[in-house]
Design a protein around this motif. Structure first.
Motif, PDB file in Angstrom:
ATOM      1  N   UNK A   1       0.813  -1.216   0.000  1.00  0.00           N
ATOM      2  CA  UNK A   1       0.000   0.000   0.000  1.00  0.00           C
ATOM      3  C   UNK A   1       0.844   1.263   0.000  1.00  0.00           C
ATOM      4  N   UNK A   2       2.036   1.250   0.599  1.00  0.00           N
ATOM      5  CA  UNK A   2       2.848   2.459   0.604  1.00  0.00           C
ATOM      6  C   UNK A   2       4.299   2.123   0.916  1.00  0.00           C
ATOM      7  N   UNK A   3       5.164   3.075   0.617  1.00  0.00           N
ATOM      8  CA  UNK A   3       6.591   2.979   0.923  1.00  0.00           C
ATOM      9  C   UNK A   3       7.129   4.393   1.068  1.00  0.00           C
ATOM     10  N   UNK A   4       8.210   4.528   1.836  1.00  0.00           N
ATOM     11  CA  UNK A   4       8.778   5.861   2.081  1.00  0.00           C
ATOM     12  C   UNK A   4       9.563   6.372   0.878  1.00  0.00           C
ATOM     13  N   UNK A   5      10.494   5.581   0.389  1.00  0.00           N
ATOM     14  CA  UNK A   5      11.336   6.036  -0.713  1.00  0.00           C
ATOM     15  C   UNK A   5      11.742   4.894  -1.633  1.00  0.00           C
ATOM     16  N   UNK A   6      12.196   3.778  -1.035  1.00  0.00           N
ATOM     17  CA  UNK A   6      12.684   2.636  -1.805  1.00  0.00           C
ATOM     18  C   UNK A   6      11.539   1.662  -2.015  1.00  0.00           C
ATOM     19  N   UNK A   7      11.364   1.220  -3.254  1.00  0.00           N
ATOM     20  CA  UNK A   7      10.309   0.263  -3.550  1.00  0.00           C
ATOM     21  C   UNK A   7      10.654  -1.094  -2.948  1.00  0.00           C
ATOM     22  N   UNK A   8       9.666  -1.796  -2.378  1.00  0.00           N
ATOM     23  CA  UNK A   8       9.926  -3.156  -1.895  1.00  0.00           C
ATOM     24  C   UNK A   8      10.229  -4.088  -3.062  1.00  0.00           C
ATOM     25  N   UNK A   9      10.904  -5.198  -2.739  1.00  0.00           N
ATOM     26  CA  UNK A   9      11.308  -6.161  -3.754  1.00  0.00           C
ATOM     27  C   UNK A   9      10.515  -7.447  -3.606  1.00  0.00           C
ATOM     28  N   UNK A  10      10.251  -8.064  -4.735  1.00  0.00           N
ATOM     29  CA  UNK A  10       9.705  -9.404  -4.763  1.00  0.00           C
ATOM     30  C   UNK A  10      10.753 -10.362  -5.285  1.00  0.00           C
ATOM     31  N   UNK A  11      10.898 -11.515  -4.630  1.00  0.00           N
ATOM     32  CA  UNK A  11      11.945 -12.453  -5.009  1.00  0.00           C
ATOM     33  C   UNK A  11      11.425 -13.866  -5.169  1.00  0.00           C
ATOM     34  N   UNK A  12      12.222 -14.692  -5.884  1.00  0.00           N
ATOM     35  CA  UNK A  12      11.861 -16.075  -6.179  1.00  0.00           C
ATOM     36  C   UNK A  12      13.103 -16.941  -6.009  1.00  0.00           C
ATOM     37  N   UNK A  13      12.939 -18.076  -5.313  1.00  0.00           N
ATOM     38  CA  UNK A  13      13.965 -19.115  -5.253  1.00  0.00           C
ATOM     39  C   UNK A  13      13.539 -20.213  -6.210  1.00  0.00           C
TER      40      UNK A  13
END
Length: 691
Positions: free
Chosen positions: A622-634
Motif C-alpha cells: 500500500x505504501x513505501x517511504x522512498x525505496x520500492x519493496x522487492x519481490x523475489x523467487x527461489x
C-alpha cells in the motif's frame, strides 16, 4: 530459451564441417534439377492440349479487331459535353467584385413627427440587387425612389430588393411611424457613415457618425409638459439585459462578461454597462469611457461577450443594480492557490464555481488571499507498477509511475548499478532522459502525469531472482510488483510484500510427513515410513487425489490379507474379490499415468495468494517511504524436477512389483472364488408300526 544479449556477453558459433557442406550442395543440386524437369513436363503437356483452341480464338480476335476499325470520318454535329460545361460556367460565373459589389457610403436620416426619410448613397460595381433596410412593426414603408424615379421592388420572405446598375445611385425611402416611443431599422448593408437630423427623435446605436451594430434605434423625445402617451397595446420598453460576470482567479485574474438580451425581443439597441474596479477590457473594439463599456446588440443578436483583465486585490466589492436597470449574476472560479471568503449574498456551488444571484441593491464582499504554506513534500507517487521479465542472460523491467507534483523541475530516481535505459515516455509521448551516476532525472511538470520507463539489467536466470531496487526519493502509494519467471524454472519459494504469492507445498509436505508416519504405524500394509513418504512425494507435485486413491487401494489389500469372510458369506466374498480387482486396476492406471505427467508436465507447487500462476507472480504494497519493496523467487532448473521424477518412477516401478506380489497373495488367501454349497439330502420318513 531465446533472450536478449548484452554487449558484455559473448556468443558461440556452431560451424558445419566441409564434408557436410559438400553433401548438402549435391543434394540441393539434385532437388533443383528434379524441380526443373517436372516443370518442363507440365508446360509441354499444357501446350499440346491447348494448341487447337488457341488458333480458333486468335481468328475470332482478329475479326473482332477489323469490325471495330473506323470506316470513315464524320463531322461532329453538337459540341462535346466538356465544351458545354465550360460555356455554362462562363455564363454563370460570379462577378469579380463578389461579395462586395454594392456598398452604402452614406445614409442621411430626416425624422420628424411620424415621418422618417432615409436617403442612401449606393455604390455598385456591377448590376446588382440591393437589399433595403428592414423596419420593425412600427415602421410602414410608403415609397421607394431610385435617382428620383419610382423603383421596381422584388420581395422575398425576409428581404426587399431593388435593382441598381453599375455606378453611384441615390435611393430614397419614406416611412410612417405608428404611435410608439421606440422603433428600429435594420440594415442588411451597413452604411459607412450616418448623418441624423431629427425633430422630437433621438438615435440609439450611433457613435460619431458610425453605426455600432447593424441596426439604428429611434427613440421619441417627449418634453415634461407633453401629456400624450402611446396606448397600452403600443407601449414600448427601454432595453433590459442580464449581465453575468465570471471571475476567474488563477495566476492571472480575468473576467468573462456575458450580456443576454431580455427586452426588446428583436431589433438593435446599445447601452452602457459599468465595469468592476480594476477591470480592463481586452480588444481593440471595446468602447470604454468613464468606467463604463458600450455594448451594442444588432438585430437578431441575443448575446454579447467581452473579456477583461482584472487587477489583483485583497478585496472585491460587487454591487447589484436597481431592478429597472438590469439583472446581474456573479460566478467566482478560484484556483487552489487562492483562498476566497465571500460575505453578503448566499452562494450556490456548481460545476462552474460559486454562483451568486443577488437581489436588487445587494452587495457582495469577496476577501481573497493566498493560503499559508504548510511544510511537506511537493511531489508524491500515487501509484507505481513494476513488471519484471527474466530472460536467460538479461532482465527487462517496465516501471510505470503516476506522479503528482505542485511544482516543476527534475526529480532523480535511483536504479541498480549497470542498468541500461531502453525507453522513456511521459503521458504516452517519448522524452529524452539518460542514466547518470545510477540515477534517472525525470522532467517534472506541475499536476498529475504518467511516466513509463523500460530498463535492462545484465543479470538473467539464477537461483535467487528478485525485482530491481528502485529508489524514488518521494512517498509512494499503491505499489504493484509483477515478476515473470521462465517456465524452464522450478519455483520453490517466494518472498516480498505480505500481500503476495506463497508456496503452499511446504506446509502440505509437513502434513505428508505426519500422514506417512501414521500410515507406517497403523495401516495394515508392509510399507515402511520412507515408502509412504516417497509415494506421496511423487504425487504431491501435481495431484493429492491420486495419492489418496493409491493409499486406499493398499489399505484395502492389507485388510483383505488380515481378514477373510466366513464360508457362509460366499456371495459377499465373491463380490469383495471382484471389487478388489477393480480397485487394483484403477490404482495401477493412476500409478502408470502419474509417471508421464510427472516427467512431461510442469510441477504444481500449489502457489496461492496473489499470483496469476506459478510463473507470473504478483505482489502489492500500500505504501513505501522512498525505496520500492522487492519481490523475489527461489528457483532451480526444471531438469532437477525431471530427474527427481525419473528416479521416483524407477523406484515406483520396482516397488510396484513387490506390492503387486504381496497384493496377489493377500487377494488369494483363503481361495480366489467360493462356489455355492449343495443342500444335504433329508432321510426318508420311517413308517409307523401299528400295534
Amino acid at each position: 530459451m531465446v533472450g536478449t544479449v548484452t554487449a558484455e556477453q559473448s556468443t558461440r558459433l556452431v560451424i558445419a564441417p566441409a564434408w557436410l557442406v559438400r553433401v548438402l550442395r549435391v543434394l540441393m543440386l539434385v532437388v533443383l534439377v528434379g524441380l526443373l524437369a517436372r516443370l518442363a513436363l507440365m508446360l509441354l503437356g499444357s501446350a499440346q492440349a491447348q494448341r487447337h483452341g488457341w488458333s480458333s480464338r486468335g481468328g475470332a480476335a482478329a475479326l473482332l479487331a477489323l469490325a471495330l476499325l473506323p470506316h470513315g470520318a464524320h463531322a461532329q454535329d453538337t459540341p462535346s459535353e466538356q465544351m458545354l460545361n465550360h460555356l455554362r460556367a462562363r455564363l454563370t460565373e460570379a462577378p469579380t467584385c463578389t461579395p462586395d459589389c454594392a456598398a452604402v457610403a452614406l445614409a442621411q436620416f430626416q425624422v420628424g413627427g411620424d415621418n422618417v426619410a432615409v436617403d442612401l448613397e449606393v455604390h455598385a460595381g456591377t448590376p446588382v440587387a440591393v437589399p433595403l433596410p428592414q423596419g420593425d412593426d412600427a415602421l410602414q414603408l410608403l415609397d421607394v425612389s431610385l435617382d428620383g424615379h419610382d423603383a421596381a421592388l422584388s420581395r422575398k420572405p425576409d428581404l426587399t430588393l431593388v435593382k441598381v446598375d453599375r455606378g453611384v445611385h441615390h435611393l430614397t425611402l419614406r416611412y410612417r411611424v405608428s404611435a410608439v416611443d421606440t422603433t428600429s431599422l435594420h440594415f442588411a448593408l451597413v452604411p459607412q457613415r450616418v448623418v441624423f437630423h431629427g425633430d422630437g427623435w433621438a438615435p440609439n446605436g450611433l457613435d460619431d457618425g458610425h453605426l455600432l451594430g447593424d441596426s439604428l434605434a429611434l427613440n421619441r423625445v417627449r418634453s415634461a409638459g407633453d401629456g400624450s402617451a402611446p396606448t397600452a397595446a403600443e407601449q414600448a420598453f427601454p432595453p433590459y439585459v442580464k449581465l453575468t460576470r465570471t471571475l476567474q482567479l488563477g495566476n492571472e485574474w480575468t473576467v468573462s462578461n456575458t450580456v443576454e438580451r431580455i427586452a426588446p425581443l428583436d431589433g438593435g439597441f446599445s447601452l452602457d454597462l459599468p465595469l468592476l474596479p480594476g477591470e480592463h477590457p481586452l480588444g481593440d473594439n471595446a468602447r470604454v469611457h468613464d468606467g463604463r463599456i458600450g455594448v451594442t446588440f444588432s438585430g437578431g443578436q441575443n448575446t454579447v461577450r467581452w473579456t477583461s483583465r482584472l487587477d489583483h486585490s485583497d478585496k472585491l466589492v460587487l454591487n447589484a443594480p436597481a431592478l429597472g436597470e438590469r439583472a446581474e449574476q456573479w460566478v467566482v472560479q478560484s484556483a487552489p492557490i487562492w483562498h476566497v471568503d465571500a460575505k453578503g449574498v448566499p452562494a450556490t456551488l456548481s460545476d462552474n464555481g460559486l454562483t451568486y444571484q443577488p437581489l436588487p441593491g445587494e452587495s457582495l464582499t469577496v476577501d481573497i488571499h493566498k493560503p499559508k504554506a504548510v511544510a511537506g513534500d511537493s511531489l508524491a507517487f500515487d501509484s507505481v507498477s513494476v513488471h519484471g521479465n527474466v530472460g536467460e542472460r538479461a532482465t527487462e523491467t517496465e516501471l510505470e509511475l503516476e506522479l503528482r507534483s505542485t511544482r516543476g523541475g527534475e526529480h532523480p530516481i535511483g536504479v541498480p548499478a549497470g542498468t541500461e535505459l531502453l525507453e522513456a515516455s511521459r503521458d504516452g509521448a517519448p522524452i529524452s532522459v539518460a542514466i547518470r551516476d545510477d540515477k534517472i532525472s525525470l522532467p517534472v511538470l506541475p499536476g498529475v502525469h504518467a511516466y513509463a520507463l523500460r530498463v535492462r539489467e545484465p543479470r538473467g536466470v539464477s537461483l535467487f531472482m528478485r525485482t530491481p531496487t528502485f529508489t524514488l526519493n518521494a512517498p509512494v502509494a499503491n505499489i504493484d510488483i509483477n515478476q515473470s519467471v521462465p517456465e524452464s524454472r522450478w519455483v520453490l519459494w517466494t518472498w516480498g510484500p505480505v500481500d503476495g504469492p506463497a508456496v503452499m507445498y511446504w506446509s502440505q509436505l509437513i502434513v505428508l510427513l505426519l500422514a506417512a508416519w501414521l500410515l507406517a504405524r497403523y495401516a495394515p500394509t508392509p510399507l515402511k515410513w520412507h515408502q509412504w513418504l516417497l509415494l506421496g512425494l511423487g504425487f504431491s507435485a501435481f495431484a493429492w487425489g491420486a495419492y489418496a486413491m493409491v493409499v486406499a487401494w493398499l489399505i484395502l489389500i492389507g485388510l483383505r490379507a488380515r481378514h477373510s469372510l466366513p464360508a457362509r458369506y460366499g456371495a459377499l466374498f465373491n463380490a469383495s474379490q471382484v471389487a478388489l480387482v477393480l480397485v487394483t486396476v484403477i490404482a495401477i492406471a493412476v500409478l502408470v499415468s502419474a509417471v508421464p505427467k510427472g516427467l512431461l508436465g510442469l510441477p504444481d507447487m500449489h502457489v496461492a495468494g496473489n499470483p496469476f500462476d506459478a510463473w507470473n507472480l504478483h505482489w502489492f504494497a500500500d505504501q513505501a517511504d522512498s525505496v520500492l519493496p522487492q519481490g523475489g523467487v527461489l528457483s532451480v532448473s526444471l531438469w532437477v524436477c525431471k530427474i527427481a521424477m525419473l528416479l521416483w518412477a524407477l523406484w515406483l516401478a520396482n516397488a510396484l512389483i513387490g506390492w503387486l506380489r504381496w497384493g496377489f497373495e493377500a487377494w488369494s488367501q483363503g481361495g480366489y472364488w467360493r462356489k455355492g454349497q449343495a443342500k444335504a439330502a433329508e432321510p426318508p420318513p420311517v413308517p409307523e408300526v401299528s400295534e
